[in-house]
Motif scaffolding. Structure first.
Motif, PDB file in Angstrom:
ATOM      1  N   PHE A 295      -1.650 -36.167  32.844  1.00 55.59           N
ATOM      2  CA  PHE A 295      -0.310 -36.668  33.062  1.00 55.59           C
ATOM      3  C   PHE A 295       0.747 -35.664  32.621  1.00 55.59           C
ATOM      4  CE2 PHE A 295      -2.388 -40.709  33.667  1.00 55.59           C
ATOM      5  CZ  PHE A 295      -1.576 -41.326  34.597  1.00 55.59           C
ATOM      6  N   LEU A 296       0.332 -34.596  31.947  1.00 52.72           N
ATOM      7  CA  LEU A 296       1.264 -33.560  31.519  1.00 52.72           C
ATOM      8  C   LEU A 296       1.360 -32.437  32.542  1.00 52.72           C
ATOM      9  CD1 LEU A 296       0.310 -33.391  27.737  1.00 52.72           C
ATOM     10  CD2 LEU A 296       2.051 -34.800  28.852  1.00 52.72           C
ATOM     11  N   ARG A 297       0.805 -32.653  33.721  1.00 51.16           N
ATOM     12  CA  ARG A 297       0.993 -31.718  34.828  1.00 51.16           C
ATOM     13  C   ARG A 297       1.417 -32.510  36.055  1.00 51.16           C
ATOM     14  NH1 ARG A 297      -3.660 -30.734  38.273  1.00 51.16           N
ATOM     15  NH2 ARG A 297      -5.419 -32.095  37.767  1.00 51.16           N
ATOM     16  N   PRO A 298       1.981 -31.856  37.069  1.00 49.97           N
ATOM     17  CA  PRO A 298       2.490 -32.601  38.232  1.00 49.97           C
ATOM     18  C   PRO A 298       1.404 -33.468  38.866  1.00 49.97           C
ATOM     19  CG  PRO A 298       3.213 -30.324  38.301  1.00 49.97           C
ATOM     20  CD  PRO A 298       2.217 -30.407  37.190  1.00 49.97           C
ATOM     21  N   HIS A 299       1.779 -34.707  39.205  1.00 50.59           N
ATOM     22  CA  HIS A 299       0.832 -35.631  39.820  1.00 50.59           C
ATOM     23  C   HIS A 299       1.601 -36.721  40.546  1.00 50.59           C
ATOM     24  CE1 HIS A 299       1.847 -37.498  35.958  1.00 50.59           C
ATOM     25  NE2 HIS A 299       1.619 -38.658  36.547  1.00 50.59           N
ATOM     26  N   ARG A 300       0.910 -37.448  41.396  1.00 43.45           N
ATOM     27  CA  ARG A 300       1.457 -38.641  42.017  1.00 43.45           C
ATOM     28  C   ARG A 300       0.637 -39.832  41.552  1.00 43.45           C
ATOM     29  NH1 ARG A 300       4.364 -36.727  47.098  1.00 43.45           N
ATOM     30  NH2 ARG A 300       3.562 -34.642  47.515  1.00 43.45           N
ATOM     31  N   LYS A 301       1.287 -40.992  41.523  1.00 45.07           N
ATOM     32  CA  LYS A 301       0.567 -42.235  41.250  1.00 45.07           C
ATOM     33  C   LYS A 301       0.361 -42.961  42.577  1.00 45.07           C
ATOM     34  CE  LYS A 301       2.266 -43.160  36.548  1.00 45.07           C
ATOM     35  NZ  LYS A 301       2.857 -41.843  36.257  1.00 45.07           N
ATOM     36  N   ASP A 302      -0.826 -43.537  42.771  1.00 46.05           N
ATOM     37  CA  ASP A 302      -1.109 -44.269  44.000  1.00 46.05           C
ATOM     38  C   ASP A 302      -0.770 -45.753  43.813  1.00 46.05           C
ATOM     39  OD1 ASP A 302      -2.098 -44.301  46.698  1.00 46.05           O
ATOM     40  OD2 ASP A 302      -3.825 -45.408  45.947  1.00 46.05           O
ATOM     41  N   TYR A 303       0.275 -46.027  43.041  1.00 46.50           N
ATOM     42  CA  TYR A 303       0.643 -47.401  42.762  1.00 46.50           C
ATOM     43  C   TYR A 303       2.110 -47.468  42.348  1.00 46.50           C
ATOM     44  CZ  TYR A 303      -0.546 -45.692  38.048  1.00 46.50           C
ATOM     45  OH  TYR A 303      -0.642 -44.938  36.898  1.00 46.50           O
ATOM     46  N   TYR A 304       2.635 -48.683  42.363  1.00 47.33           N
ATOM     47  CA  TYR A 304       4.007 -48.935  41.932  1.00 47.33           C
ATOM     48  C   TYR A 304       4.011 -49.127  40.420  1.00 47.33           C
ATOM     49  CZ  TYR A 304       4.633 -49.728  46.903  1.00 47.33           C
ATOM     50  OH  TYR A 304       4.649 -49.563  48.265  1.00 47.33           O
ATOM     51  N   PHE A 305       5.124 -48.752  39.811  1.00 50.61           N
ATOM     52  CA  PHE A 305       5.150 -48.657  38.351  1.00 50.61           C
ATOM     53  C   PHE A 305       6.519 -49.138  37.855  1.00 50.61           C
ATOM     54  CE2 PHE A 305       6.093 -46.239  34.495  1.00 50.61           C
ATOM     55  CZ  PHE A 305       4.905 -46.269  33.780  1.00 50.61           C
TER      56      PHE A 305
ATOM     57  N   SER B 107      11.362 -40.039  25.188  1.00 54.49           N
ATOM     58  CA  SER B 107      10.593 -38.922  25.746  1.00 54.49           C
ATOM     59  C   SER B 107      11.251 -38.432  27.024  1.00 54.49           C
ATOM     60  CB  SER B 107       9.149 -39.348  26.019  1.00 54.49           C
ATOM     61  OG  SER B 107       9.106 -40.361  26.996  1.00 54.49           O
ATOM     62  N   ARG B 108      10.912 -37.234  27.411  1.00 58.11           N
ATOM     63  CA  ARG B 108      11.521 -36.597  28.579  1.00 58.11           C
ATOM     64  C   ARG B 108      10.447 -36.409  29.653  1.00 58.11           C
ATOM     65  NH1 ARG B 108      15.868 -32.849  29.958  1.00 58.11           N
ATOM     66  NH2 ARG B 108      15.089 -31.054  31.120  1.00 58.11           N
ATOM     67  N   HIS B 109      10.814 -36.713  30.898  1.00 60.68           N
ATOM     68  CA  HIS B 109       9.894 -36.543  32.009  1.00 60.68           C
ATOM     69  C   HIS B 109      10.683 -36.214  33.269  1.00 60.68           C
ATOM     70  CE1 HIS B 109      11.150 -40.777  32.241  1.00 60.68           C
ATOM     71  NE2 HIS B 109      10.912 -40.682  33.551  1.00 60.68           N
ATOM     72  N   TRP B 110       9.963 -35.826  34.305  1.00 61.20           N
ATOM     73  CA  TRP B 110      10.574 -35.460  35.574  1.00 61.20           C
ATOM     74  C   TRP B 110      10.015 -36.345  36.677  1.00 61.20           C
ATOM     75  CZ3 TRP B 110      13.382 -30.595  36.529  1.00 61.20           C
ATOM     76  CH2 TRP B 110      13.652 -29.889  35.341  1.00 61.20           C
ATOM     77  N   ILE B 111      10.892 -36.798  37.581  1.00 64.95           N
ATOM     78  CA  ILE B 111      10.475 -37.447  38.811  1.00 64.95           C
ATOM     79  C   ILE B 111      11.031 -36.607  39.942  1.00 64.95           C
ATOM     80  CG2 ILE B 111      10.565 -39.529  40.225  1.00 64.95           C
ATOM     81  CD1 ILE B 111       8.960 -39.873  37.699  1.00 64.95           C
ATOM     82  N   ASP B 112      10.136 -36.090  40.769  1.00 66.80           N
ATOM     83  CA  ASP B 112      10.487 -35.055  41.733  1.00 66.80           C
ATOM     84  C   ASP B 112      11.122 -33.900  40.957  1.00 66.80           C
ATOM     85  OD1 ASP B 112       9.358 -36.354  43.884  1.00 66.80           O
ATOM     86  OD2 ASP B 112      11.143 -37.558  44.229  1.00 66.80           O
ATOM     87  N   MET B 113      12.312 -33.454  41.282  1.00 65.07           N
ATOM     88  CA  MET B 113      12.887 -32.329  40.558  1.00 65.07           C
ATOM     89  C   MET B 113      13.983 -32.766  39.595  1.00 65.07           C
ATOM     90  SD  MET B 113      11.332 -31.384  43.337  1.00 65.07           S
ATOM     91  CE  MET B 113      12.497 -31.960  44.566  1.00 65.07           C
TER      92      MET B 113
ATOM     93  N   ILE C 217       6.653 -37.539  42.757  1.00 63.30           N
ATOM     94  CA  ILE C 217       5.877 -36.626  41.915  1.00 63.30           C
ATOM     95  C   ILE C 217       6.361 -36.731  40.468  1.00 63.30           C
ATOM     96  CG2 ILE C 217       5.332 -34.216  41.428  1.00 63.30           C
ATOM     97  CD1 ILE C 217       5.369 -33.674  44.382  1.00 63.30           C
ATOM     98  N   HIS C 218       5.419 -36.925  39.561  1.00 69.03           N
ATOM     99  CA  HIS C 218       5.707 -37.138  38.147  1.00 69.03           C
ATOM    100  C   HIS C 218       5.294 -35.910  37.327  1.00 69.03           C
ATOM    101  CE1 HIS C 218       5.664 -41.694  38.684  1.00 69.03           C
ATOM    102  NE2 HIS C 218       5.175 -41.232  39.823  1.00 69.03           N
TER     103      HIS C 218
END
Length: 297
Positions: free
Chosen positions: A42-52, A61-67, A85-86
């Protein structure tokens, strides 16, 4: 965690099964000052195949969604849909509740209306909903009911969870419309919504407005007029925007060449894709990759 599919360099993950029931289509996870996702993937770019959905009461905490970077804020609702993309910068504890569910779960809604709700369709590619005190009270109550039902596992649990999820998704969709879009019930808004949905399904294959007009059984002129009136932008701009979003995702998160990305997005000529990208972004794909990664680091 199981990788179920991959966009080459960007893996896609499904829901971790419930440790007791093995449920893979619906999960409720309470976070109480603990780290939810320990897997380093989860600390590298990935997609989830589900709604969240995540109702965050405490966390920073800090995170990125797309750019786009986000720092978690207390008393805020965060949501994502499968194509985004997360990237988490680090695993940090939070206080709140997470609800994850799949397309398969949505098919249990016999009316079929939930699939078309704004918070599910997410036409504006949003991620964050601001909450008033009244919103927090309402959401705490309904999410508390969902959590209790999920944990008790009584008879007819599926029906109860679906009933509660109907209420939650409708409520969040109202907030979404207030914060992102206008009233989707108006005829013009409905056509715009259908157009954007068609783009989401076909942007790698159809690059022209006339192709979407044919798919919607209306004239290109009428489609262009309504889209411009409702969105303030030409119809072609929405197609280009979706292509650019995916191109930027792939440039930022993968090592695919411009030629590979061009073909993946349906451009027969890589040089045309490069000109297209530069015209809309002001720099070449290679230049964007360098600039965006320098900014990130």
């Amino acid at each position: 965690m199981q990788i179920i599919a991959a966009d080459l360099d960007i893996p896609k993950y499904n829901i971790e099964p419930d440790p007791v029931t093995g449920n893979r289509i619906f999960r409720v996870i309470k976070a109480d000052c603990r780290i939810i996702h320990m897997n380093v993937d989860f600390l590298r770019p990935h997609r989830k195949d589900y709604y969240f959905f995540a109702l965050v009461r405490q966390g920073n905490s800090r995170h990125w969604i797309d750019m786009v970077p986000y720092t978690l804020k207390p008393d805020t609702l965060y949501f994502t849909v499968p194509h985004q993309i997360h990237l988490k910068e680090e695993a940090e504890p939070m206080v709140g509740t997470i609800i994850a569910f799949t397309e398969e779960f949505l098919t249990l809604d016999k009316s079929g209306s939930l699939k078309n709700m704004p918070i599910i369709q997410n036409p504006q590619n949003g991620h964050e909903l601001s909450l008033s005190e009244d919103d927090i009270i309402f959401l705490e109550d309904i999410i508390g009911k969902i959590t209790t039902e999920y944990q008790l596992r009584k008879n007819w649990q599926g029906g109860m969870l679906m009933a509660y999820m109907n209420v939650l998704i409708i409520y969040l969709s109202r907030l979404y419309n207030k914060q992102f879009v206008a009233d989707d019930r108006l005829p013009g808004r409905m056509l715009l919504k259908k157009y954007l949905s068609k783009i989401e399904d076909n942007y790698t294959k159809m690059h022209e407005v006339i192709a979407y007009a044919d798919a919607l059984n209306i004239s290109a002129g009428h489609l262009s007029d309504v889209v411009k009136e409702q969105s303030g932008r030409p119809a072609i701009a929405h197609i280009h925007e979706r292509l650019m979003l995916e191109a930027k995702r792939l440039l930022f998160h993968t090592e695919k060449s411009s030629k590979e990305i061009a073909f993946e997005l349906g451009f027969e000529d890589a040089s045309y894709f490069n000109r297209f990208f530069k015209r809309l972004c002001g720099t070449t794909p290679a230049g964007y990759r360098i600039q965006s990664r320098e900014m990130y680091h």
